[in-house]
Design a protein around this motif. Sequence first.
Motif, PDB file in Angstrom:
ATOM      1  N   ALA A 185       0.827  -1.204   0.000  1.00  0.00           N
ATOM      2  CA  ALA A 185       0.000   0.000   0.000  1.00  0.00           C
ATOM      3  C   ALA A 185       0.866   1.260   0.000  1.00  0.00           C
ATOM      4  O   ALA A 185       0.557   2.234  -0.696  1.00  0.00           O
ATOM      5  CB  ALA A 185      -0.927  -0.001   1.219  1.00  0.00           C
ATOM      6  N   ALA A 186       1.959   1.242   0.760  1.00  0.00           N
ATOM      7  CA  ALA A 186       2.846   2.405   0.810  1.00  0.00           C
ATOM      8  C   ALA A 186       3.539   2.622  -0.532  1.00  0.00           C
ATOM      9  O   ALA A 186       3.689   3.761  -0.982  1.00  0.00           O
ATOM     10  CB  ALA A 186       3.882   2.207   1.919  1.00  0.00           C
ATOM     11  N   PHE A 187       3.946   1.530  -1.188  1.00  0.00           N
ATOM     12  CA  PHE A 187       4.571   1.656  -2.510  1.00  0.00           C
ATOM     13  C   PHE A 187       3.607   2.285  -3.507  1.00  0.00           C
ATOM     14  O   PHE A 187       3.961   3.208  -4.248  1.00  0.00           O
ATOM     15  CB  PHE A 187       5.028   0.284  -3.001  1.00  0.00           C
ATOM     16  CG  PHE A 187       5.493   0.280  -4.427  1.00  0.00           C
ATOM     17  CD1 PHE A 187       6.750   0.778  -4.759  1.00  0.00           C
ATOM     18  CD2 PHE A 187       4.682  -0.211  -5.435  1.00  0.00           C
ATOM     19  CE1 PHE A 187       7.181   0.791  -6.078  1.00  0.00           C
ATOM     20  CE2 PHE A 187       5.107  -0.206  -6.759  1.00  0.00           C
ATOM     21  CZ  PHE A 187       6.355   0.293  -7.075  1.00  0.00           C
ATOM     22  N   GLY A 188       2.371   1.778  -3.558  1.00  0.00           N
ATOM     23  CA  GLY A 188       1.399   2.347  -4.478  1.00  0.00           C
ATOM     24  C   GLY A 188       1.091   3.802  -4.164  1.00  0.00           C
ATOM     25  O   GLY A 188       0.955   4.627  -5.073  1.00  0.00           O
ATOM     26  N   TYR A 189       1.005   4.131  -2.868  1.00  0.00           N
ATOM     27  CA  TYR A 189       0.699   5.513  -2.483  1.00  0.00           C
ATOM     28  C   TYR A 189       1.821   6.469  -2.880  1.00  0.00           C
ATOM     29  O   TYR A 189       1.570   7.537  -3.451  1.00  0.00           O
ATOM     30  CB  TYR A 189       0.457   5.583  -0.975  1.00  0.00           C
ATOM     31  CG  TYR A 189       0.176   6.975  -0.469  1.00  0.00           C
ATOM     32  CD1 TYR A 189      -1.076   7.543  -0.646  1.00  0.00           C
ATOM     33  CD2 TYR A 189       1.161   7.719   0.170  1.00  0.00           C
ATOM     34  CE1 TYR A 189      -1.344   8.822  -0.197  1.00  0.00           C
ATOM     35  CE2 TYR A 189       0.905   9.000   0.618  1.00  0.00           C
ATOM     36  CZ  TYR A 189      -0.346   9.544   0.426  1.00  0.00           C
ATOM     37  OH  TYR A 189      -0.607  10.827   0.871  1.00  0.00           O
ATOM     38  N   VAL A 190       3.059   6.081  -2.611  1.00  0.00           N
ATOM     39  CA  VAL A 190       4.199   6.947  -2.933  1.00  0.00           C
ATOM     40  C   VAL A 190       4.317   7.133  -4.442  1.00  0.00           C
ATOM     41  O   VAL A 190       4.508   8.258  -4.931  1.00  0.00           O
ATOM     42  CB  VAL A 190       5.495   6.361  -2.342  1.00  0.00           C
ATOM     43  CG1 VAL A 190       6.719   7.104  -2.874  1.00  0.00           C
ATOM     44  CG2 VAL A 190       5.464   6.435  -0.824  1.00  0.00           C
ATOM     45  N   MET A 191       4.187   6.058  -5.199  1.00  0.00           N
ATOM     46  CA  MET A 191       4.335   6.157  -6.647  1.00  0.00           C
ATOM     47  C   MET A 191       3.168   6.922  -7.279  1.00  0.00           C
ATOM     48  O   MET A 191       3.377   7.743  -8.185  1.00  0.00           O
ATOM     49  CB  MET A 191       4.431   4.757  -7.256  1.00  0.00           C
ATOM     50  CG  MET A 191       5.735   4.050  -6.978  1.00  0.00           C
ATOM     51  SD  MET A 191       7.179   4.970  -7.579  1.00  0.00           S
ATOM     52  CE  MET A 191       6.794   5.145  -9.317  1.00  0.00           C
ATOM     53  N   ALA A 192       1.945   6.670  -6.820  1.00  0.00           N
ATOM     54  CA  ALA A 192       0.792   7.392  -7.374  1.00  0.00           C
ATOM     55  C   ALA A 192       0.895   8.884  -7.088  1.00  0.00           C
ATOM     56  O   ALA A 192       0.625   9.716  -7.970  1.00  0.00           O
ATOM     57  CB  ALA A 192      -0.505   6.825  -6.795  1.00  0.00           C
ATOM     58  N   THR A 193       1.304   9.239  -5.880  1.00  0.00           N
ATOM     59  CA  THR A 193       1.474  10.652  -5.536  1.00  0.00           C
ATOM     60  C   THR A 193       2.626  11.270  -6.310  1.00  0.00           C
ATOM     61  O   THR A 193       2.551  12.425  -6.742  1.00  0.00           O
ATOM     62  CB  THR A 193       1.713  10.799  -4.022  1.00  0.00           C
ATOM     63  OG1 THR A 193       0.647  10.171  -3.310  1.00  0.00           O
ATOM     64  CG2 THR A 193       1.787  12.256  -3.621  1.00  0.00           C
ATOM     65  N   HIS A 194       3.685  10.503  -6.501  1.00  0.00           N
ATOM     66  CA  HIS A 194       4.829  11.018  -7.252  1.00  0.00           C
ATOM     67  C   HIS A 194       4.471  11.285  -8.707  1.00  0.00           C
ATOM     68  O   HIS A 194       4.917  12.279  -9.291  1.00  0.00           O
ATOM     69  CB  HIS A 194       5.980  10.007  -7.176  1.00  0.00           C
ATOM     70  CG  HIS A 194       7.135  10.333  -8.068  1.00  0.00           C
ATOM     71  ND1 HIS A 194       7.915  11.455  -7.899  1.00  0.00           N
ATOM     72  CD2 HIS A 194       7.646   9.682  -9.147  1.00  0.00           C
ATOM     73  CE1 HIS A 194       8.856  11.488  -8.831  1.00  0.00           C
ATOM     74  NE2 HIS A 194       8.710  10.430  -9.602  1.00  0.00           N
ATOM     75  N   LEU A 195       3.638  10.442  -9.295  1.00  0.00           N
ATOM     76  CA  LEU A 195       3.312  10.588 -10.708  1.00  0.00           C
ATOM     77  C   LEU A 195       2.244  11.646 -10.962  1.00  0.00           C
ATOM     78  O   LEU A 195       2.239  12.287 -12.012  1.00  0.00           O
ATOM     79  CB  LEU A 195       2.836   9.245 -11.272  1.00  0.00           C
ATOM     80  CG  LEU A 195       3.872   8.114 -11.323  1.00  0.00           C
ATOM     81  CD1 LEU A 195       3.224   6.835 -11.825  1.00  0.00           C
ATOM     82  CD2 LEU A 195       5.048   8.495 -12.211  1.00  0.00           C
ATOM     83  N   SER A 196       1.328  11.838  -9.988  1.00  0.00           N
ATOM     84  CA  SER A 196       0.175  12.677 -10.298  1.00  0.00           C
ATOM     85  C   SER A 196      -0.213  13.667  -9.204  1.00  0.00           C
ATOM     86  O   SER A 196      -1.071  14.520  -9.445  1.00  0.00           O
ATOM     87  CB  SER A 196      -1.038  11.776 -10.595  1.00  0.00           C
ATOM     88  OG  SER A 196      -2.160  12.527 -10.940  1.00  0.00           O
ATOM     89  N   LEU A 197       0.344  13.596  -8.010  1.00  0.00           N
ATOM     90  CA  LEU A 197       0.107  14.490  -6.874  1.00  0.00           C
ATOM     91  C   LEU A 197      -1.272  14.304  -6.246  1.00  0.00           C
ATOM     92  O   LEU A 197      -1.383  14.159  -5.018  1.00  0.00           O
ATOM     93  CB  LEU A 197       0.288  15.966  -7.271  1.00  0.00           C
ATOM     94  CG  LEU A 197       0.034  17.007  -6.168  1.00  0.00           C
ATOM     95  CD1 LEU A 197       1.013  16.819  -5.028  1.00  0.00           C
ATOM     96  CD2 LEU A 197       0.116  18.419  -6.706  1.00  0.00           C
TER      97      LEU A 197
END
Length: 443
Positions: A185-197
Amino acid sequence: MEIRHYWSMAVAAVGFRLVLVLFGGDLHLASRPEVSTPLTSLRRLAEGYWLKQVSMSPYSGSMYHGSPLLLSVLGPLTSKRSGGHHSHIYCSSLVFVAVDFIAAMLIRSTGRTLQMARNRSLKSLDLTKSVNNSVNVSAGDTASLIYLWNPWTIITCVGSCTSPIENLMVVIMLHGACSRLAPLAAFGYVMATHLSLYPAILILPVALLLGYGPDTPPTKVFLQKGLSANKIDMSDNGKGTSQKGFGQFSWKPILHFILWVFIWSCYVLSLNSIILNKVGGLQEMFEKTYGFILTVKDLSPNIGVLWYFFAEVFDFFRSFFLIVFNMNIIFMVLPLAIRLKHRPCFLAFVYTAIVAMLKSYPSAGDSALYLGLLGLFANELAEMQFTFFLFFGYIGVSLLSPVMHNLWIWRGTGNANFYFATGLAYTCLQVTIPLCEHNIECS
């Protein structure tokens, strides 16, 4: 109950994408404003990769505004072959086909987890009869097929844009949270936020999923339990039963999630720093990605409404309305979280729909994501109102949008109001879906 011939339909969806990739070169989807945005365009990514190859910052000029990680992963696929053809026409599209399939399988797994949690909650409330008599459609199968066969998902996959990768990261985050796997969940959250804010606002539903577990049944289920208890005081009994079914909040998964968010954030920032070494830096990356999203500097037409508004507003008021529109999303976060805290996965769906409406550079890929997540609540869709209006409204907007854009840009027989009208209708349709679903929850 599983959907018959599920795998046949899933494989057919993948095959249909492959046919479009191989023989749909004349569709020119990559140039459509409904498909590609300044943040997701693969053509802009190719320009950024070329700048990096000649030892220049990929953010030079105003072309590329995406993640440096995408430059390293997808950049080599955009280089020219000796024959003059671009390899990304096939290779990157095949990557996006695989990404869509993985996202659909994760949505299917998430739906099964939610349905098992729902049935357990009903049985714990001695509502076994309700479990047997309910519309027991496999929510996971329905949601994954909706995602695979949604026309907007297909054109986004074939249209040479990075939206499928952003959607995959959001799905990974929700799947990890529903399964209570804090690292995933943390990996998906960090990457999703990094790609799209914008997925940063999903921190609340993720925390609720990790703390409480998957969604509990709607409120009316607890009222049914209260009515069946020999006509005891319904309000008191329903309240007590609701609290019993709601469960206890656990802080341990939350602390693990925060730790893993810190670890993944450090890792992602380190990779970006290495990629941008001698050709820029992290400060420039933040200015050209997050700053570009928040300031709405590119006013090229898209299916949203902000481009038209900021093209018409006076420069003196621009900063004020930037604050208003950006804070509008934040103001909705806490009230919705308080109201839907017992249904965090549904809360994530509502947040995703709000982001698709109000983000600065929306695309069809944003709608493809929340419409796929809508299928996770297949048992409640049977009571949804205005389905006829919504279904044909989306079809009408999908057909009229390219027509109005053609009349305005290419034929010169229309103006910006033509295209903006379709975007306004599209936004109104997006508002209707969360409202209808919320009314079902409150009924």
